[in-house]
Design an enzyme around this catalytic site. Structure first.
Site: not given
Ligand code: IPT
Length: 961
Positions: A405, A481
């Protein structure tokens, strides 16, 4: 004015170039233990304290985080920075820890050579001084740094001073979703480097699956000799040997002991031969496509934070292996090096991830993102290099991940370029740049089932750039994820796994995440609970979003882990009752089934009546076989086949008999009991009597049942909302819809009471205030004289705007009926979309054991498909509830409303009523706390429904089953 080292762009100064982590016969001195420590609220205060005539010190263990030892307190944020964003500047109020250790060298410490101070991990920035001489500074919390002690090391009375800053420019690139916990939290060592010692070495050990040969070459500075006794290898570094070997894989983690010897040093290491490649658009290891059944692992311990004891790392690996997990993403930083040794040894595929996350910049549309600012390039490439150099000799590591991220940007490309030049033999991963320009694998997080299916077909929405699109479309896909394991859930695992097993491009994924980050704490009364964001008085925090693991903080498996274990089981077991056979399919990538033993059992009403061994051939990966079962015994009641695959012999990670996979099928259904004769209700002025029950004469509500005072069953639509019901986006969540439509406040209107020859009939309408919709609910009571039957007929009225949380009845029993035995699914909880791990059987639990202790209280503990449940007191007296055919059961010593308003399990105090819900259905669970909500088949909609339960009395004598 030049910026201080904790606020500049540099990765630090004075540390040696990074190298592999290794042990050797050279001298080492652990500097772990009690250090002197002083925490100051700012750098200036630290300077002042240092200059004081008699500086005062506390004692703090190393490794540890100071906030978990009474100095300051932890703070949890997910994405937001806990300080004003003005990179690379940090707050003036910057907690600064001064550490001091006085040590002598062991008498045997050599005079010659060099001695290095090695720090495995310090958060977030530090300066090292030895005997007053500055050796250097460093950033990169989860990365090692070594400093040459030069001429400053003394034989006696060394004073090692380490100043650690909680906040630094490094904090801007360490914005991972976790507790902010500063300190020297990994090991500190003094390492002797004799003259001519190994500086670094790089093991290249490939495997050619066509020839079955491995090729070993070890590059080392300085050069030396490599021996692998088991393979008869004895060669110079830089030279290669090719010979038949057994390859390494997560399933068969074959390692060979080897030694690198120079004149000065012997370095033992382990070789695992394996080749990782993308071929024909799929990831292959040793020529086999692999399916990643993974988890994201943060390093976490409820008492120690990220300072993990070795035993905890080992426990993690064993728990993963025992739950069919074969892969781990080191989210979002390189783990303690020992963890990777364990992955090599026990067998787990690893994505090793650089210590990089700049997520908070997303809050300003990524303006000023360090990932795209040339001034940060050196620091970011340093993070990639330190990871790769440290971990390059681990066969378990198959991918390098650039970080998490951090948006998009040139520095990510630079990291990738550096890694590719240094280690072209592993794949490069990064999720945040969907163009995939500098990675080898297309990776996403929380993509919906629909999108994953499109990707599986290589039919995803194209990128604007046709060249990049073609490149990406040819790539394998993983979900780095998915399935957010926050609170109750995740739902939807089965549907993802089905996609992964259907499309070769989909090579599995990593559930978010391994363990709840709950810190063990005590309330004012000394009762223990697990704290989450806000529990330490932080004003900026993200609440319980850190409690989203498959393990509870104390490492006990949550129902989500048991579900995941079942969903990803590597052996398919499908019983065909009609044919009296079982189909066994080997879903491993590498291993055959010879390590497993198979058994069958046949149980009538949950009691095994016959069992035996099932001979299954050692099927190879991808093979399956139809195996006959023995003739089914006669069954007077509902009977089930269960076939299990267990370890045939002890393995390093579990003992013989450990269950790997199982399947069940219904073998015989009992004949439906004859309808019994009805007795008539007896109306009276003060009560209505019907068989074993009495009712209120005005409303017709049940008062007593077999002599027990009860709270009458009535329709219940509400559940204590789960984290997934509430979602991250309050406005969009199903819980918000439920509340907006006041489903937590429905009113029960009494329409009529009719007592006729055979029944007591109560008609009602259940609807929310202000609502133009509702449900008609008719309660019809009948009895054969000893048993009491309730049928609830439900007819929706008006347009229902949203799903229902649940549909069933709720009633109250005396709290002393605290032991429950049931025939249904268990032993754990299950919901419509989380019921794969639930198996049909007969189970016993206390009411307290029926509760699942989610860190943040919410709906939990429902047992599905219950045929009957017996509630008994200590003497064995009680009540039986029977379904027609089944119901879902929850029972607790507090109400749904109390459960919903609790913030920690310690808020729940038992009452003298046992609150029992008998459900026809509940809305599914989904994974909307981060990801898709409940899939259509598991949504509970208002439709006409009918639901029957029968109550019977239990006497103590009948308690002895
Ligand atoms: C994703 C993060 O990568 C992970 O660290 C964690 O925060 C997870 O979410 C939620 O628990 S990012 C999210 C914006 C999808």
């Amino acid at each position: 004015m030049t910026a201080p080292y904790y606020e500049d762009f540099a990765p630090g100064a004075g540390a040696l170039t990074p190298r592999a982590a290794f042990g050797s016969d050279a001298d080492r001195l652990s500097l772990n233990g009690d250090w002197q420590f002083r925490l100051s609220p700012s750098v200036a205060a630290a300077d002042a304290a240092e200059a004081a005539p008699n500086p005062s010190w506390d004692v703090l263990p190393v490794p540890a985080h100071w906030a978990l030892h009474g100095h300051g307190s932890p703070q949890y944020t997910n994405i937001r920075y806990p300080f004003p964003v003005d990179a690379p500047r940090v707050p003036t109020d910057n907690p600064t820890g001064d550490y001091r250790l006085t040590f002598d060298l062991p008498v045997s410490w050599p005079e010659d050579g060099a001695s290095l101070l090695r720090f495995e991990g310090v958060e977030s920035c530090y300066r090292v001084r030895l005997n007053g001489h500055e050796l250097g500074t460093a950033k990169g919390s989860r990365l090692p740094h070594e400093f040459d002690t030069g001429p400053h090391l003394l034989r006696h009375g060394n004073v090692l001073s380490v100043r650690v800053h909680q906040w630094s420019s490094g904090s801007y690139v360490e914005d991972q979703d976790m507790w902010w916990l500063a300190g020297i939290f990994r090991d500190v060592e003094l390492v002797h480097r004799p003259m001519g010692a190994v500086r670094d070495f790089f093991v290249h050990a490939g495997f050619d699956h066509v020839t079955g040969e491995g090729t070993l070459r070890v590059d080392a500075t300085p050069g030396g000799r490599i021996t692998v006794p088991e393979l008869g290898i004895d060669l110079a570094t830089g030279q290669s040997a090719t010979l038949p070997v057994e390859p390494w894989s997560a399933e068969v983690p074959r390692l060979y002991d080897a030694v690198l010897a120079t004149d000065a040093e012997r370095v033992p290491f382990r070789v695992g031969f394996r080749t990782v490649a993308v071929e024909d658009g799929v990831i292959k290891v040793n020529g086999n496509p692999i399916l990643l059944r993974g988890v994201n692992r943060h390093e976490f311990h409820p008492d120690h934070g990220r300072a993990l004891p070795y035993s905890t790392m080992r426990e993690d690996v064993l728990l993963m292996k025992q739950h069919n997990i074969n892969a781990v993403r080191a989210s979002h930083y390189p783990p303690h090096p020992d963890f990777l040794d364990l992955c090599d040894e026990f067998g787990l595929w690893v994505i090793d991830e650089a210590d990089l996350e700049t997520h908070g910049f997303g809050g300003d549309d990524w303006r000023g993102n360090p990932a795209d600012d040339p001034r940060w390039e050196e620091a970011l490439v340093d993070r990639a290099a330190r990871m790769v150099e440290r971990d390059k000799n681990h066969p378990s590591v198959i991918m390098w991940s650039l970080g998490n991220e951090s948006g998009t940007g040139r520095n990510l490309a630079a990291m990738s370029e550096w890694i590719r030049a240094r280690d072209p033999r592993r794949l490069i991963h990064y999720e945040g740049d969907w163009s995939c320009a500098y990675v080898d694998v297309y990776s996403r997080m929380y993509a919906s089932h629909e999108e994953v299916e499109l990707i599986g077909r290589r039919e995803e929405k194209p990128l604007d750039d046709p060249e990049l699109d073609a490149r990406r479309r040819a790539m394998p896909f993983i979900q780095c994820e998915y399935a957010h394991a926050m609170g109750n859930g995740p739902g939807g695992l089965t549907e993802y796994q089905r996609l992964f097993e259907t499309y070769e491009r989909l090579q599995g994924g990593f559930v978010w995440e391994w363990i709840d980050h709950g810190l063990r704490t005590q309330d004012a009364e000394g009762r223990e609970f697990f704290a989450y964001g806000g529990d330490f008085g932080e004003t900026l925090h993200d609440g319980n979003f850190c409690a989203d693991g498959l393990l509870f903080p104390d490492r006990s498996p949550s129902p989500g882990l048991l579900e995941y274990k079942k969903v990803i089981e590597p052996v398919g077991i499908e019983v065909d009752t009609a044919a009296v056979t079982v189909r066994i399919a080997n879903k491993y990538d590498v291993a055959d089934l010879s390590q497993l033993a198979f058994t069958w059992s046949y149980a009538v009403e949950g009691r095994p009546v016959a069992e035996g061994a099932l001979p299954v051939p050692p099927l190879r990966p991808g093979e399956s076989a139809e195996i006959p079962l023995p003739a089914a015994p006669e069954a007077s009641a509902e009977a089930w086949w269960t076939v299990r695959a267990v370890l045939a012999a002890d393995t390093p990670w579990a003992s013989a008999g450990h269950e790997v996979a199982w399947g069940q099928a219904l073998a015989a259904v009992p004949a439906r009991p004859q309808a019994r004769a009805s007795v008539s209700p007896v109306p009276g002025r003060s009560q209505i009597t019907l068989g074993p029950a009495t009712f209120d004469p005005v409303r017709g509500t049940l008062r007593t049942l077999h002599g027990f005072e009860v709270t009458a069953p009535r329709l219940d639509l509400w559940r204590a909302t789960t984290d997934n019901d509430r979602g991250p986006d309050e406005a969009q969540s199903v819980a918000t819809q439920w509340r907006r439509h006041a489903l937590d406040r429905v009113q029960h209107r009494h329409d009529s009471l009719t007592v006729d020859e055979t029944s007591v009939l109560v008609r009602t309408r259940v609807a929310p205030p202000a609502g133009f919709f509702g449900l008609y609910a008719d309660y019809r009571w009948t009895s054969d004289g000893t048993r009491l039957t309730l049928t609830v007929d439900i007819t929706p009225d008006g347009e229902w705007p949203c799903p229902l949380p649940r549909l069933g009845v709720r009633m109250g029993l005396p709290a002393r009926l605290a032991t429950v035995e049931w025939f249904g699914t268990g032993p754990g909880e299950s919901y419509a979309d989380t019921r794969r791990a639930a198996r049909v059987g007969r189970y016993v639990a206390t009411v307290d054991q029926l509760q699942t202790p989610y860190v943040f209280p919410q709906e939990n503990g429902s047992r599905g498909d219950v045929r009957w449940a017996d509630f008994r007191d200590a003497e064995g007296a009680g009540l039986r509830v029977e379904g027609d055919p089944v119901f879902a059961l929850t029972a607790r010593r507090w109400t749904t409303e109390q459960l919903e308003s609790a913030r920690h399990p310690t808020d729940l105090t038992p009452s003298d009523v046992l609150h029992v819900n008998l459900d026809l259905a509940q809305h599914g669970i989904g994974t909307a706390s981060c990801g898709p909500g409940v899939l259509a088949p598991y949504q509970l909609r208002a439709t006409p429904a009918s639901f029957t339960v029968t109550f019977a009395g239990l006497s103590p004598a009948a308690g002895q089953h």
